[in-house]
Design a protein around this motif. Structure first.
Motif, PDB file in Angstrom:
ATOM      1  N   GLN A  86       0.841  -1.207   0.000  1.00  0.00           N
ATOM      2  CA  GLN A  86       0.000   0.000   0.000  1.00  0.00           C
ATOM      3  C   GLN A  86       0.877   1.260   0.000  1.00  0.00           C
ATOM      4  O   GLN A  86       0.611   2.214  -0.732  1.00  0.00           O
ATOM      5  CB  GLN A  86      -0.952  -0.004   1.214  1.00  0.00           C
ATOM      6  CG  GLN A  86      -1.970  -1.114   1.206  1.00  0.00           C
ATOM      7  CD  GLN A  86      -2.942  -1.052   0.032  1.00  0.00           C
ATOM      8  OE1 GLN A  86      -3.188  -0.009  -0.562  1.00  0.00           O
ATOM      9  NE2 GLN A  86      -3.515  -2.198  -0.305  1.00  0.00           N
ATOM     10  N   GLN A  87       1.921   1.232   0.801  1.00  0.00           N
ATOM     11  CA  GLN A  87       2.843   2.367   0.856  1.00  0.00           C
ATOM     12  C   GLN A  87       3.563   2.534  -0.484  1.00  0.00           C
ATOM     13  O   GLN A  87       3.708   3.653  -0.986  1.00  0.00           O
ATOM     14  CB  GLN A  87       3.854   2.151   1.983  1.00  0.00           C
ATOM     15  CG  GLN A  87       4.856   3.269   2.133  1.00  0.00           C
ATOM     16  CD  GLN A  87       5.846   2.990   3.269  1.00  0.00           C
ATOM     17  OE1 GLN A  87       5.590   2.203   4.157  1.00  0.00           O
ATOM     18  NE2 GLN A  87       6.987   3.645   3.219  1.00  0.00           N
ATOM     19  N   GLU A  88       4.006   1.428  -1.081  1.00  0.00           N
ATOM     20  CA  GLU A  88       4.714   1.479  -2.362  1.00  0.00           C
ATOM     21  C   GLU A  88       3.778   1.934  -3.477  1.00  0.00           C
ATOM     22  O   GLU A  88       4.166   2.706  -4.351  1.00  0.00           O
ATOM     23  CB  GLU A  88       5.324   0.112  -2.684  1.00  0.00           C
ATOM     24  CG  GLU A  88       6.399   0.155  -3.719  1.00  0.00           C
ATOM     25  CD  GLU A  88       7.644   0.917  -3.294  1.00  0.00           C
ATOM     26  OE1 GLU A  88       8.374   1.367  -4.199  1.00  0.00           O
ATOM     27  OE2 GLU A  88       7.898   1.089  -2.083  1.00  0.00           O
ATOM     28  N   TYR A  89       2.540   1.457  -3.461  1.00  0.00           N
ATOM     29  CA  TYR A  89       1.535   1.871  -4.442  1.00  0.00           C
ATOM     30  C   TYR A  89       1.338   3.386  -4.375  1.00  0.00           C
ATOM     31  O   TYR A  89       1.317   4.067  -5.407  1.00  0.00           O
ATOM     32  CB  TYR A  89       0.221   1.129  -4.179  1.00  0.00           C
ATOM     33  CG  TYR A  89      -0.927   1.595  -5.023  1.00  0.00           C
ATOM     34  CD1 TYR A  89      -1.032   1.227  -6.367  1.00  0.00           C
ATOM     35  CD2 TYR A  89      -1.919   2.413  -4.490  1.00  0.00           C
ATOM     36  CE1 TYR A  89      -2.094   1.663  -7.148  1.00  0.00           C
ATOM     37  CE2 TYR A  89      -2.985   2.846  -5.258  1.00  0.00           C
ATOM     38  CZ  TYR A  89      -3.065   2.471  -6.587  1.00  0.00           C
ATOM     39  OH  TYR A  89      -4.124   2.901  -7.358  1.00  0.00           O
ATOM     40  N   LYS A  90       1.207   3.920  -3.176  1.00  0.00           N
ATOM     41  CA  LYS A  90       1.024   5.365  -3.018  1.00  0.00           C
ATOM     42  C   LYS A  90       2.257   6.130  -3.487  1.00  0.00           C
ATOM     43  O   LYS A  90       2.141   7.125  -4.217  1.00  0.00           O
ATOM     44  CB  LYS A  90       0.706   5.714  -1.561  1.00  0.00           C
ATOM     45  CG  LYS A  90       0.485   7.216  -1.363  1.00  0.00           C
ATOM     46  CD  LYS A  90       0.042   7.557   0.024  1.00  0.00           C
ATOM     47  CE  LYS A  90      -0.190   9.031   0.262  1.00  0.00           C
ATOM     48  NZ  LYS A  90       0.120   9.997  -0.751  1.00  0.00           N
ATOM     49  N   ARG A  91       3.440   5.676  -3.080  1.00  0.00           N
ATOM     50  CA  ARG A  91       4.688   6.357  -3.480  1.00  0.00           C
ATOM     51  C   ARG A  91       4.826   6.391  -4.992  1.00  0.00           C
ATOM     52  O   ARG A  91       5.103   7.440  -5.580  1.00  0.00           O
ATOM     53  CB  ARG A  91       5.904   5.658  -2.855  1.00  0.00           C
ATOM     54  CG  ARG A  91       7.247   6.313  -3.220  1.00  0.00           C
ATOM     55  CD  ARG A  91       8.438   5.528  -2.690  1.00  0.00           C
ATOM     56  NE  ARG A  91       8.749   4.361  -3.468  1.00  0.00           N
ATOM     57  CZ  ARG A  91       9.469   4.356  -4.601  1.00  0.00           C
ATOM     58  NH1 ARG A  91       9.941   5.493  -5.103  1.00  0.00           N
ATOM     59  NH2 ARG A  91       9.735   3.223  -5.229  1.00  0.00           N
ATOM     60  N   LEU A  92       4.616   5.248  -5.638  1.00  0.00           N
ATOM     61  CA  LEU A  92       4.767   5.173  -7.089  1.00  0.00           C
ATOM     62  C   LEU A  92       3.680   5.968  -7.804  1.00  0.00           C
ATOM     63  O   LEU A  92       3.963   6.685  -8.771  1.00  0.00           O
ATOM     64  CB  LEU A  92       4.769   3.717  -7.551  1.00  0.00           C
ATOM     65  CG  LEU A  92       5.967   2.889  -7.092  1.00  0.00           C
ATOM     66  CD1 LEU A  92       5.805   1.426  -7.495  1.00  0.00           C
ATOM     67  CD2 LEU A  92       7.276   3.450  -7.621  1.00  0.00           C
ATOM     68  N   SER A  93       2.443   5.857  -7.339  1.00  0.00           N
ATOM     69  CA  SER A  93       1.349   6.632  -7.938  1.00  0.00           C
ATOM     70  C   SER A  93       1.628   8.125  -7.828  1.00  0.00           C
ATOM     71  O   SER A  93       1.441   8.874  -8.800  1.00  0.00           O
ATOM     72  CB  SER A  93       0.017   6.300  -7.265  1.00  0.00           C
ATOM     73  OG  SER A  93      -0.357   4.970  -7.508  1.00  0.00           O
ATOM     74  N   ASP A  94       2.083   8.565  -6.662  1.00  0.00           N
ATOM     75  CA  ASP A  94       2.420   9.975  -6.462  1.00  0.00           C
ATOM     76  C   ASP A  94       3.575  10.407  -7.354  1.00  0.00           C
ATOM     77  O   ASP A  94       3.723  11.595  -7.661  1.00  0.00           O
ATOM     78  CB  ASP A  94       2.781  10.244  -4.994  1.00  0.00           C
ATOM     79  CG  ASP A  94       1.580  10.171  -4.059  1.00  0.00           C
ATOM     80  OD1 ASP A  94       0.425  10.105  -4.545  1.00  0.00           O
ATOM     81  OD2 ASP A  94       1.809  10.148  -2.823  1.00  0.00           O
ATOM     82  N   LYS A 102      -4.633  -2.205  -9.145  1.00  0.00           N
ATOM     83  CA  LYS A 102      -4.370  -1.699  -7.796  1.00  0.00           C
ATOM     84  C   LYS A 102      -4.044  -2.882  -6.887  1.00  0.00           C
ATOM     85  O   LYS A 102      -4.312  -4.033  -7.236  1.00  0.00           O
ATOM     86  CB  LYS A 102      -5.596  -0.957  -7.284  1.00  0.00           C
ATOM     87  CG  LYS A 102      -5.897   0.301  -8.066  1.00  0.00           C
ATOM     88  CD  LYS A 102      -7.115   0.999  -7.541  1.00  0.00           C
ATOM     89  CE  LYS A 102      -7.365   2.256  -8.364  1.00  0.00           C
ATOM     90  NZ  LYS A 102      -8.531   2.996  -7.900  1.00  0.00           N
ATOM     91  N   PRO A 103      -3.463  -2.625  -5.714  1.00  0.00           N
ATOM     92  CA  PRO A 103      -3.159  -3.732  -4.798  1.00  0.00           C
ATOM     93  C   PRO A 103      -4.382  -4.625  -4.573  1.00  0.00           C
ATOM     94  O   PRO A 103      -5.461  -4.141  -4.232  1.00  0.00           O
ATOM     95  CB  PRO A 103      -2.727  -3.018  -3.516  1.00  0.00           C
ATOM     96  CG  PRO A 103      -2.138  -1.730  -4.010  1.00  0.00           C
ATOM     97  CD  PRO A 103      -3.019  -1.339  -5.168  1.00  0.00           C
ATOM     98  N   THR A 104      -4.171  -5.915  -4.826  1.00  0.00           N
ATOM     99  CA  THR A 104      -5.244  -6.908  -4.766  1.00  0.00           C
ATOM    100  C   THR A 104      -4.754  -8.126  -4.003  1.00  0.00           C
ATOM    101  O   THR A 104      -3.689  -8.668  -4.317  1.00  0.00           O
ATOM    102  CB  THR A 104      -5.665  -7.326  -6.196  1.00  0.00           C
ATOM    103  OG1 THR A 104      -6.026  -6.152  -6.936  1.00  0.00           O
ATOM    104  CG2 THR A 104      -6.817  -8.295  -6.182  1.00  0.00           C
TER     105      THR A 104
END
Length: 127
Positions: A86-94, A102-104
């Motif tokens: 979740q943290q990596e998804y947010k960092r990369l998306s940002d 999305k994370p599944t």
């Protein structure tokens, strides 16, 4: 025997080096001219003596076809492990990375998939 280098086909080595270092945060390890291309590898900043990822030009027709077909079918070219998806998804998306999934949660794993802008889908996984 151990894995020391793995490779991924890329459409443009300069663009790939920029994406993998600036967007994802990998560190350039090697950048050596080899004919009309370069031997470019990147590593995790946390394991700079670890496994290298070779940014391999897809100049061969079979490489181009392989890359095009697995991308069209939604198949990731490789997988990277992350501690907190979740943290990596947010960092990369940002950071402008475009996700196709999305994370599944899938069993014991949580996965997400993004486009590397160089012809590949990349999966990240948290165990």
């Amino acid at each position: 025997m151990k894995i020391i280098i793995t490779s991924i086909f890329v459409q443009d080595q300069d663009k790939a080096l920029e994406f993998y270092s600036e967007k994802l945060g990998f560190v350039k390890k090697e950048d050596v001219p080899v004919g009309k291309f370069r031997w470019i590898t990147v590593v995790s900043p946390d394991e700079q003596d670890g496994i290298e990822l070779l940014l391999e030009p897809n100049d061969h027709p079979a490489a181009k076809e392989y890359q095009r077909k697995i991308f069209a079918d939604g198949i990731p070219a490789t997988m990277f492990g992350v501690a907190d998806i979740q943290q990596e998804y947010k960092r990369l998306s940002d950071n402008g990375v475009k996700f196709t999934m999305k994370p599944t949660r899938m069993g014991q794993l949580t996965i997400a998939v993004f486009d590397d802008t160089c012809g590949n889908l990349i999966q990240i996984v948290q165990k």
